[in-house]
Design an enzyme around this catalytic site. Structure first.
Site, PDB file in Angstrom:
ATOM      1  N   LYS A 173       0.829  -1.194   0.000  1.00 44.36           N
ATOM      2  CA  LYS A 173       0.000   0.000   0.000  1.00 44.36           C
ATOM      3  C   LYS A 173       0.872   1.256   0.000  1.00 44.36           C
ATOM      4  O   LYS A 173       1.775   1.386   0.821  1.00 44.36           O
ATOM      5  CB  LYS A 173      -0.920   0.002   1.223  1.00 44.36           C
ATOM      6  CG  LYS A 173      -1.818  -1.231   1.307  1.00 44.36           C
ATOM      7  CD  LYS A 173      -2.628  -1.251   2.585  1.00 44.36           C
ATOM      8  CE  LYS A 173      -1.738  -1.338   3.803  1.00 44.36           C
ATOM      9  NZ  LYS A 173      -2.500  -1.519   5.054  1.00 44.36           N
ATOM     10  N   THR A 204      -8.380   9.709   8.629  1.00 45.85           N
ATOM     11  CA  THR A 204      -7.995   8.430   8.028  1.00 45.85           C
ATOM     12  C   THR A 204      -7.633   7.375   9.076  1.00 45.85           C
ATOM     13  O   THR A 204      -6.995   6.380   8.759  1.00 45.85           O
ATOM     14  CB  THR A 204      -6.789   8.637   7.084  1.00 45.85           C
ATOM     15  OG1 THR A 204      -5.713   9.250   7.822  1.00 45.85           O
ATOM     16  CG2 THR A 204      -7.157   9.524   5.906  1.00 45.85           C
ATOM     17  N   GLY A 206      -7.635   4.206  11.078  1.00 53.12           N
ATOM     18  CA  GLY A 206      -8.184   2.872  10.837  1.00 53.12           C
ATOM     19  C   GLY A 206      -8.227   2.439   9.391  1.00 53.12           C
ATOM     20  O   GLY A 206      -8.815   1.402   9.076  1.00 53.12           O
ATOM     21  N   THR A 207      -7.585   3.185   8.493  1.00 53.54           N
ATOM     22  CA  THR A 207      -7.662   2.821   7.071  1.00 53.54           C
ATOM     23  C   THR A 207      -7.034   1.456   6.786  1.00 53.54           C
ATOM     24  O   THR A 207      -7.588   0.664   6.028  1.00 53.54           O
ATOM     25  CB  THR A 207      -6.991   3.887   6.190  1.00 53.54           C
ATOM     26  OG1 THR A 207      -5.684   4.179   6.711  1.00 53.54           O
ATOM     27  CG2 THR A 207      -7.800   5.163   6.142  1.00 53.54           C
ATOM     28  N   GLY A 208      -5.886   1.181   7.403  1.00 54.71           N
ATOM     29  CA  GLY A 208      -5.231  -0.100   7.143  1.00 54.71           C
ATOM     30  C   GLY A 208      -6.056  -1.277   7.623  1.00 54.71           C
ATOM     31  O   GLY A 208      -6.210  -2.275   6.909  1.00 54.71           O
ATOM     32  N   CYS A 209      -6.595  -1.167   8.840  1.00 56.10           N
ATOM     33  CA  CYS A 209      -7.448  -2.226   9.367  1.00 56.10           C
ATOM     34  C   CYS A 209      -8.681  -2.418   8.497  1.00 56.10           C
ATOM     35  O   CYS A 209      -9.085  -3.551   8.182  1.00 56.10           O
ATOM     36  CB  CYS A 209      -7.889  -1.883  10.792  1.00 56.10           C
ATOM     37  SG  CYS A 209      -6.551  -1.630  11.965  1.00 56.10           S
TER      38      CYS A 209
END
Length: 267
Positions: A173, A204, A206-209
């Site tokens: 990512k 943003t 928590g975007t990865g989770c």
């Protein structure tokens, strides 16, 4: 009913970790179960405290869920320490979990560390080889590979070298880049570049989770990896665009942006 299990930490602010995963599963029509690895005192401003659970208790949660409810796909997030990583890997191997998404969470959006430095080798050597897909961002890829990965030009070589660690697919990512948001999906043969204009927002958290959880939910529904990644990315972009301020820092994305419930009498 489609089912997914998340193995991750609890975010008391509700924007990341177990809470974000379960919201995302629900948004995709998937029943979510959880095994909590640690508890964080966390809000939009940062992480104030972290306490990990015992490896035995983490493994017991996974066993309890898989023995009774089962899971069509499993996701790992914050694991915290090498003993937890090793017990999680042993347990998932025992149940022959095939659709495993590993989000190698190391640092919170606020910069607070969520993985002990001495746990990186366990993550690299024990868990990544079990994964169908791993979803590192550029700083996480840098740690896993032991070299800087901070430019778009670095991404294909990094994805190739991450794939050599054992996962069947790598989604690298590029959210930390300037300019367009660029991700690279690699299956050991072909590179697929996913590009979108960056959304101007600081909300943003928590975007990865959320991204990894959406992929997990779509895999649980039977989608192939590439299709699951593409649809999860569209969902995440919508969730970022719909985010609104909550708290005084980096607010979370809006997990239910596709279908907010109507409330009678609401203005």
């Amino acid at each position: 009913m489609y089912k997914a299990l998340t193995i991750a930490g609890s975010d008391s602010g509700g924007g990341a970790g177990i809470q974000a995963d379960l919201k995302t599963f629900m948004a995709h029509g998937v029943y979510g179960a959880s095994a909590i690895t640690g508890i964080t005192a966390q809000n939009t401003l940062g992480v104030q405290a972290v306490e990990l659970l015992s490896p035995d208790l983490v493994a017991a949660q996974i066993t309890s869920v898989l023995d009774d409810i089962g899971a069509d796909a499993v996701k790992t997030g914050m694991l915290g320490a090498a003993p937890i990583i090793e017990r999680v890997a042993d347990t998932l191997r025992r149940y022959a979990v095939r659709r495993l998404v590993v989000d190698p969470v190391m640092v919170a959006k606020s910069g607070d560390r969520l993985l002990a430095a001495d746990a990186v080798n366990a993550l690299r050597e024990v868990l990544l080889p079990l994964a169908l897909l791993i979803t590192p961002n550029l700083p996480e890829a840098s740690v896993l590979l032991g070299r800087p990965v901070n430019q778009e030009a670095d991404m294909r070589a990094a994805a190739r070298d991450l794939h050599a660690l054992g996962p069947r697919y790598v989604l690298l990512k590029g959210g930390h880049l300037f300019g367009d948001a660029v991700d690279v999906l690699y299956d050991g043969e072909a590179y697929i570049e996913l590009r979108a204009a960056r959304i101007p927002t600081r909300h943003t958290h928590g975007t990865g989770c959320t991204y990894a959880a959406a992929i997990t939910a779509l895999l649980a529904r039977g989608l192939p990896v590439e299709q699951a990644v593409r649809q999860a990315r569209e969902y995440l972009l919508g969730a970022i665009a719909a985010a609104r301020p909550i708290g005084g820092g980096q607010s979370p994305v809006q997990h239910l942006w596709r279908g907010l419930p109507a409330i009678s009498g609401e203005d």
